[in-house]
Design a protein around this motif. Structure first.
Motif, PDB file in Angstrom:
ATOM      1  N   ALA A  60       6.798  -4.676  10.748  1.00  0.00           N
ATOM      2  CA  ALA A  60       7.026  -5.641   9.666  1.00  0.00           C
ATOM      3  C   ALA A  60       5.757  -6.380   9.278  1.00  0.00           C
ATOM      4  CB  ALA A  60       8.103  -6.642  10.085  1.00  0.00           C
ATOM      5  N   SER A  61       4.637  -5.676   9.270  1.00  0.00           N
ATOM      6  CA  SER A  61       3.372  -6.293   8.896  1.00  0.00           C
ATOM      7  C   SER A  61       2.586  -5.352   7.991  1.00  0.00           C
ATOM      8  CB  SER A  61       2.523  -6.623  10.132  1.00  0.00           C
ATOM      9  OG  SER A  61       3.139  -7.582  10.936  1.00  0.00           O
ATOM     10  N   ILE A  62       1.734  -5.947   7.169  1.00  0.00           N
ATOM     11  CA  ILE A  62       0.804  -5.148   6.391  1.00  0.00           C
ATOM     12  C   ILE A  62      -0.263  -4.628   7.354  1.00  0.00           C
ATOM     13  CG2 ILE A  62      -0.813  -5.122   4.463  1.00  0.00           C
ATOM     14  CD1 ILE A  62       2.101  -5.608   3.665  1.00  0.00           C
ATOM     15  N   ILE A  63      -0.493  -3.328   7.320  1.00  0.00           N
ATOM     16  CA  ILE A  63      -1.456  -2.695   8.212  1.00  0.00           C
ATOM     17  C   ILE A  63      -2.657  -2.212   7.398  1.00  0.00           C
ATOM     18  CG2 ILE A  63      -1.843  -0.723   9.748  1.00  0.00           C
ATOM     19  CD1 ILE A  63       1.157  -0.862  10.445  1.00  0.00           C
ATOM     20  N   ASP A  64      -3.855  -2.506   7.888  1.00  0.00           N
ATOM     21  CA  ASP A  64      -5.075  -1.945   7.309  1.00  0.00           C
ATOM     22  C   ASP A  64      -5.291  -0.587   7.964  1.00  0.00           C
ATOM     23  OD1 ASP A  64      -5.648  -4.104   5.642  1.00  0.00           O
ATOM     24  OD2 ASP A  64      -6.717  -5.171   7.216  1.00  0.00           O
ATOM     25  N   LEU A  65      -4.959   0.459   7.224  1.00  0.00           N
ATOM     26  CA  LEU A  65      -5.045   1.816   7.767  1.00  0.00           C
ATOM     27  C   LEU A  65      -6.370   2.443   7.347  1.00  0.00           C
ATOM     28  CD1 LEU A  65      -3.525   3.970   9.375  1.00  0.00           C
ATOM     29  CD2 LEU A  65      -2.496   4.750   7.242  1.00  0.00           C
ATOM     30  N   ASP A  66      -7.239   2.626   8.306  1.00  0.00           N
ATOM     31  CA  ASP A  66      -8.565   3.196   8.064  1.00  0.00           C
ATOM     32  C   ASP A  66      -8.489   4.712   8.221  1.00  0.00           C
ATOM     33  OD1 ASP A  66     -11.168   4.264   8.494  1.00  0.00           O
ATOM     34  OD2 ASP A  66     -11.916   2.287   9.017  1.00  0.00           O
ATOM     35  N   VAL A  67      -8.646   5.414   7.099  1.00  0.00           N
ATOM     36  CA  VAL A  67      -8.610   6.873   7.108  1.00  0.00           C
ATOM     37  C   VAL A  67      -9.989   7.390   6.704  1.00  0.00           C
ATOM     38  CG1 VAL A  67      -7.498   8.944   6.221  1.00  0.00           C
ATOM     39  CG2 VAL A  67      -6.168   6.849   6.475  1.00  0.00           C
ATOM     40  N   ASP A  68     -10.678   7.967   7.649  1.00  0.00           N
ATOM     41  CA  ASP A  68     -12.017   8.517   7.405  1.00  0.00           C
ATOM     42  C   ASP A  68     -12.961   7.480   6.805  1.00  0.00           C
ATOM     43  OD1 ASP A  68     -10.988  10.952   8.306  1.00  0.00           O
ATOM     44  OD2 ASP A  68     -10.527  11.638   6.275  1.00  0.00           O
ATOM     45  N   GLY A  69     -12.836   6.229   7.272  1.00  0.00           N
ATOM     46  CA  GLY A  69     -13.739   5.187   6.820  1.00  0.00           C
ATOM     47  C   GLY A  69     -13.273   4.433   5.580  1.00  0.00           C
ATOM     48  N   THR A  71     -10.242   2.183   3.885  1.00  0.00           N
ATOM     49  CA  THR A  71      -9.081   1.406   4.309  1.00  0.00           C
ATOM     50  C   THR A  71      -8.067   1.244   3.179  1.00  0.00           C
ATOM     51  OG1 THR A  71     -10.389   0.163   5.915  1.00  0.00           O
ATOM     52  CG2 THR A  71      -8.303  -0.809   5.251  1.00  0.00           C
ATOM     53  N   GLU A  72      -6.806   1.464   3.517  1.00  0.00           N
ATOM     54  CA  GLU A  72      -5.702   1.225   2.586  1.00  0.00           C
ATOM     55  C   GLU A  72      -4.706   0.299   3.260  1.00  0.00           C
ATOM     56  OE1 GLU A  72      -4.342   4.437  -0.069  1.00  0.00           O
ATOM     57  OE2 GLU A  72      -5.185   5.791   1.428  1.00  0.00           O
ATOM     58  N   LYS A  73      -4.111  -0.587   2.472  1.00  0.00           N
ATOM     59  CA  LYS A  73      -3.077  -1.491   3.001  1.00  0.00           C
ATOM     60  C   LYS A  73      -1.730  -0.800   2.870  1.00  0.00           C
ATOM     61  CE  LYS A  73      -5.470  -5.877   2.360  1.00  0.00           C
ATOM     62  NZ  LYS A  73      -5.626  -6.086   3.814  1.00  0.00           N
ATOM     63  N   VAL A  74      -1.023  -0.718   4.006  1.00  0.00           N
ATOM     64  CA  VAL A  74       0.232   0.032   4.043  1.00  0.00           C
ATOM     65  C   VAL A  74       1.285  -0.705   4.870  1.00  0.00           C
ATOM     66  CG1 VAL A  74      -0.982   2.231   3.837  1.00  0.00           C
ATOM     67  CG2 VAL A  74      -0.440   1.323   6.112  1.00  0.00           C
ATOM     68  N   LEU A  75       2.517  -0.262   4.703  1.00  0.00           N
ATOM     69  CA  LEU A  75       3.645  -0.687   5.529  1.00  0.00           C
ATOM     70  C   LEU A  75       4.251   0.537   6.195  1.00  0.00           C
ATOM     71  CD1 LEU A  75       5.773  -3.198   3.393  1.00  0.00           C
ATOM     72  CD2 LEU A  75       4.929  -3.620   5.703  1.00  0.00           C
ATOM     73  N   LEU A  76       4.647   0.415   7.453  1.00  0.00           N
ATOM     74  CA  LEU A  76       5.382   1.495   8.099  1.00  0.00           C
ATOM     75  C   LEU A  76       6.789   1.544   7.505  1.00  0.00           C
ATOM     76  CD1 LEU A  76       5.591   3.642  10.375  1.00  0.00           C
ATOM     77  CD2 LEU A  76       6.520   1.824  11.815  1.00  0.00           C
ATOM     78  N   ARG A  77       7.150   2.700   6.982  1.00  0.00           N
ATOM     79  CA  ARG A  77       8.470   2.835   6.367  1.00  0.00           C
ATOM     80  C   ARG A  77       9.417   3.721   7.166  1.00  0.00           C
ATOM     81  NH1 ARG A  77       9.788  -1.390   3.515  1.00  0.00           N
ATOM     82  NH2 ARG A  77       8.728  -1.610   1.509  1.00  0.00           N
ATOM     83  N   ASP A  78       8.893   4.583   8.018  1.00  0.00           N
ATOM     84  CA  ASP A  78       9.791   5.430   8.804  1.00  0.00           C
ATOM     85  C   ASP A  78       9.055   5.940  10.034  1.00  0.00           C
ATOM     86  OD1 ASP A  78      12.338   6.811   9.171  1.00  0.00           O
ATOM     87  OD2 ASP A  78      11.195   8.643   8.832  1.00  0.00           O
ATOM     88  N   MET A  79       9.770   6.023  11.132  1.00  0.00           N
ATOM     89  CA  MET A  79       9.241   6.585  12.369  1.00  0.00           C
ATOM     90  C   MET A  79      10.271   7.537  12.954  1.00  0.00           C
ATOM     91  SD  MET A  79       8.354   4.783  16.031  1.00  0.00           S
ATOM     92  CE  MET A  79       6.844   3.981  15.527  1.00  0.00           C
ATOM     93  N   GLN A  80       9.869   8.758  13.184  1.00  0.00           N
ATOM     94  CA  GLN A  80      10.735   9.735  13.830  1.00  0.00           C
ATOM     95  C   GLN A  80      10.319   9.857  15.292  1.00  0.00           C
ATOM     96  OE1 GLN A  80      10.754  13.436  11.625  1.00  0.00           O
ATOM     97  NE2 GLN A  80      10.767  12.354   9.668  1.00  0.00           N
TER      98      GLN A  80
END
Length: 229
Positions: A60-69, A71-80
């Motif tokens: 339930a938090s905004i995550i700074d997702l660093d992909v190959d340097g 960064t995009e701000k994302v939310l986790l929407r699903d986990m299997q």
């Protein structure tokens, strides 16, 4: 709002076979979607991600997702998850925009129950009817949790959703649907004792036994009349 950063790498191989190979290599296949960009397939290190998944903020938090340097701000929407192993099978992340409202389930934290009159009264049971609540807000206003202060709770009280104090910029869309959706969040009730339950059961059984006896007497009388004929 706290900042949380996760590192990932992009991946080109897709499909069940590729995902299976990634898992065997200790990686978690995932995808980023939404916003104005195309969906992007990524992978994360499993052990590190598993540890993060034990944290409440991960969901339930905004995550700074660093992909190959980058960064995009994302939310986790699903986990299997694996049906019985401690293994994450796949993750879905959604991009968020600073100017667009998001809808998220945020955990409720109940505080000060032990200081309340209900908490200090013998025989009173305080129950939590909800553990989280769906909210809408801008990403910058997203709280990691919402505190429910129970310091004034008394025996017999019910705290409804509309009574929960919300952080600035946060709304509960459910409340727009009318009074029927103003559900109970917390209840403080006296516990029923075993003696009371036994007494009520006995009182309920007595009329039934009496009715059964009357039916039996009536049946015997009918049988006697039949013999007399």
């Amino acid at each position: 709002m706290s900042e949380h950063k996760i590192t990932a790498t992009s991946r080109k191989d897709e499909g069940k076979g590729a995902s299976r190979r990634l898992r065997h290599a200790g990686q978690v296949p995932a995808i980023i979607y939404g916003g104005k960009s195309e969906p992007k397939s990524i992978q994360l290190e499993h052990e590190r991600t598993w540890l993060l998944s034990q944290q409440e903020w991960f969901y339930a938090s905004i995550i700074d997702l660093d992909v190959d340097g980058k960064t995009e701000k994302v939310l986790l929407r699903d986990m299997q998850r694996h049906p019985f192993k401690q293994r994450i099978m796949h993750l879905d992340f959604q991009r968020v925009s600073a100017n667009e409202a998001i809808r998220v389930a945020v955990p409720l934290h109940f505080v000060n129950a032990e200081k309340s009159e209900a908490g200090k009264t013998a025989g009173v049971v305080i129950t939590h009817e909800l553990n989280d609540v769906q909210i809408t807000c801008l990403p910058g206003d997203l709280p990691e949790n919402i505190e429910v202060d129970l310091s004034t709770l008394k025996p017999g009280d019910t705290v409804h959703l509309s009574q929960v104090k919300l952080p600035k910029g946060v709304e509960v869309p459910e409340l727009r649907l009318g009074a029927d959706h103003d559900v109970a969040v917390v209840m403080a009730r006296f516990a029923r004792t075993e003696t009371e339950e036994t007494t009520e059961a006995a009182e309920g059984a007595a009329p039934a036994a009496a009715a059964a006896a009357e039916d039996s007497d009536a049946a015997d009388a009918a049988a006697d009349e039949g013999k007399g004929e």
